[in-house]
Design a protein around this motif. Structure first.
Motif, mmCIF file in Angstrom:
data_model
loop_
_atom_site.group_PDB
_atom_site.id
_atom_site.type_symbol
_atom_site.label_atom_id
_atom_site.label_comp_id
_atom_site.label_asym_id
_atom_site.label_seq_id
_atom_site.Cartn_x
_atom_site.Cartn_y
_atom_site.Cartn_z
ATOM 1 N N ARG A 23 -3.065 6.232 2.696
ATOM 2 C CA ARG A 23 -2.452 5.153 1.936
ATOM 3 C C ARG A 23 -2.476 5.520 0.457
ATOM 4 N N PRO A 54 2.065 2.139 -3.749
ATOM 5 C CA PRO A 54 3.513 2.279 -3.608
ATOM 6 C C PRO A 54 4.161 2.734 -4.904
ATOM 7 N N ALA A 113 3.947 -4.622 4.312
ATOM 8 C CA ALA A 113 2.658 -4.053 3.900
ATOM 9 C C ALA A 113 2.324 -2.787 4.683
ATOM 10 N N GLN A 124 4.777 -0.097 3.221
ATOM 11 C CA GLN A 124 4.843 -0.132 1.760
ATOM 12 C C GLN A 124 6.289 -0.030 1.271
ATOM 13 N N PRO A 132 6.684 4.121 -0.220
ATOM 14 C CA PRO A 132 5.408 4.831 -0.282
ATOM 15 C C PRO A 132 5.436 5.871 -1.394
#
Length: 165
Positions: free
Chosen positions: A27, A30, A98, A101, A152
């Motif tokens: 992760r 973004p 979510a 992203q 992302p």
């Protein structure tokens, strides 16, 4: 001891700690890019639900509302708490995921006034199918349109504001 070594010593995979929930993928914050005003208004027209921000007793208030676009104006079935007098408002819509992203956010700011023409009221009520009780129909003339697209990435620049002519 470095964080990577701590993770290794604990038999942990560092990508699991920094992953999107359940994805197994790292992760990252973004990334974002600006959306031109015309594209932002087009996106606003693809959804029917947003949030209207207005002043009530000199304090900011935000309420859910639904909307349509009509000849460049944003027509909103707004809460009865919104003054019937002309005032500056902001209207925000978004589509955000979510897990991936990805998504976008559009904010329209401008003067709003209650629609009082009986024929327009009938037309707008039929098109809007208001979800919330106690609504009034208002028209927002977009002066400022801000749009931002999320994907992302690794960093998020500041949003860019487009002024309408």
């Amino acid at each position: 001891m470095t964080r990577a070594r701590e993770l290794n010593d604990m038999n942990s995979d560092p990508t699991e700690i920094m992953s999107a929930p359940g994805s197994g993928h790292p992760r990252h914050p973004p990334a974002s890019s600006d959306i031109a005003a015309a594209e932002a208004l087009r996106l606003l027209g693809t959804v029917s639900f947003g949030r209207i921000a207005f002043a009530r007793h000199a304090l900011p208030t935000i309420r859910p509302a639904n909307h349509i676009l009509d000849e460049g104006r944003v027509i909103v079935a707004a809460t009865a708490l919104l003054s019937s007098h002309r005032q500056a408002v902001a209207y925000e819509v978004d589509t955000l995921d979510a897990a991936t992203q990805r998504g976008w956010c559009v904010i329209v700011t401008g003067p709003a006034e209650e629609v009082t023409d009986p024929q327009l009221l009938l037309r707008y009520r039929a098109l809007l199918e208001p979800w919330l009780p106690g609504h009034r129909i208002i028209a927002i003339d977009p002066d400022i349109v801000t749009g931002i697209r999320f994907r992302p990435g690794t960093r998020t620049p500041a949003p860019f504001t487009h002024r309408m002519a």
